[in-house]
Write an enzyme that holds these catalytic residues in place. Sequence first.
Site, PDB file in Angstrom:
ATOM      1  N   ASP A 256       4.205  23.952-101.354  1.00 30.60           N
ATOM      2  CA  ASP A 256       5.346  23.452-100.579  1.00 30.60           C
ATOM      3  C   ASP A 256       6.663  23.561-101.303  1.00 30.60           C
ATOM      4  O   ASP A 256       6.729  23.347-102.509  1.00 30.60           O
ATOM      5  CB  ASP A 256       5.188  21.945-100.297  1.00 30.60           C
ATOM      6  CG  ASP A 256       4.259  21.660 -99.160  1.00 30.60           C
ATOM      7  OD1 ASP A 256       3.957  22.592 -98.411  1.00 30.60           O
ATOM      8  OD2 ASP A 256       3.852  20.495 -99.038  1.00 30.60           O
TER       9      ASP A 256
ATOM     10  N   PRO B 215      20.094   4.525 -90.733  1.00 29.58           N
ATOM     11  CA  PRO B 215      20.938   5.355 -91.612  1.00 29.58           C
ATOM     12  C   PRO B 215      21.315   4.633 -92.900  1.00 29.58           C
ATOM     13  O   PRO B 215      21.818   5.244 -93.832  1.00 29.58           O
ATOM     14  CB  PRO B 215      22.187   5.629 -90.763  1.00 29.58           C
ATOM     15  CG  PRO B 215      21.935   5.095 -89.416  1.00 29.58           C
ATOM     16  CD  PRO B 215      20.703   4.262 -89.430  1.00 29.58           C
TER      17      PRO B 215
HETATM   18  N1  ADE Z   1      18.760   6.079 -87.070  1.00 29.58           N
HETATM   19  C1  ADE Z   1      19.886   6.721 -86.742  1.00 29.58           C
HETATM   20  N2  ADE Z   1      20.199   7.656 -87.649  1.00 29.58           N
HETATM   21  C2  ADE Z   1      19.205   7.618 -88.596  1.00 29.58           C
HETATM   22  C3  ADE Z   1      18.952   8.339 -89.791  1.00 29.58           C
HETATM   23  N3  ADE Z   1      19.758   9.290 -90.236  1.00 29.58           N
HETATM   24  N4  ADE Z   1      17.851   8.025 -90.487  1.00 29.58           N
HETATM   25  C4  ADE Z   1      17.035   7.046 -90.063  1.00 29.58           C
HETATM   26  N5  ADE Z   1      17.228   6.320 -88.955  1.00 29.58           N
HETATM   27  C5  ADE Z   1      18.306   6.598 -88.218  1.00 29.58           C
END
Ligand code: ADE
Length: 223
Positions: free
Chosen positions: A164, A86
């Site tokens: 797309d 994240p």
């Molecule tokens: N691992 C946990 N949440 C994630 C996300 N939003 N993007 C990438 N990897 C992750």
Amino acid sequence: MKIDILTLFPSMFDGFLHESIIKRAIESKKVEINVHDIREFSLDKHKKVDDYGFGGGQGMVLMPQPIFDAVEHYKTENSKVILVTPQGNVYNQREAYFLAHESHLIIVCGHYEGFDERIRTLADMEISIGDYVLTGGELPSMVITDSVVRLLDGVITEKSHIADSFHNNLLDYPVYTKPVDFRGMKVPDVLLSGHHANIEKWRYEEQIKRTKIRRPDLLERNE
Ligand code: ADE
């Protein structure tokens, strides 16, 4: 293209690799996708891959050794190593086009509370698929793989990518099929007219209209 995915949960990929367009792309050798269990690289006699974080409070943290050994095992000079987390750059179609030009991707899926900070030194890039937290990197790695594989030559027709959503930072135009009248909702006349120039023009105007209402931020990017 070759994609190696490193995960603690290889069976999560079973459906993904064995259905639809991804399955066909693998069978027709447009892509080779291998899923590897990080645990196989653990030197611990119980195949341990995580431990408590120093300083307390964090829960379990992935240890560097199995991931370093796994990445070093599969890496060549042409590999791009991607950590899905994240905390990475937020993924979009433009990034998918860039990745589709690579010859080898190694995607490392994090899990549990996080991974030892030293693992970051292995990565060429860190990718997040959006501002929300998932239980692990498996779904993000499937999202990235899917979006890249469909762009590889011969996987779907070129025309499909050009239409797309997000091509030119515009959302898709509306599409219709039979019947012409469904419960009083009619297919726009222009689509039945056979006049290709008018159809193109209508589609482009609809893309702009839709993008203005739903995603004005995309239009700002175009300007
Ligand atoms: N691992 C946990 N949440 C994630 C996300 N939003 N993007 C990438 N990897 C992750």
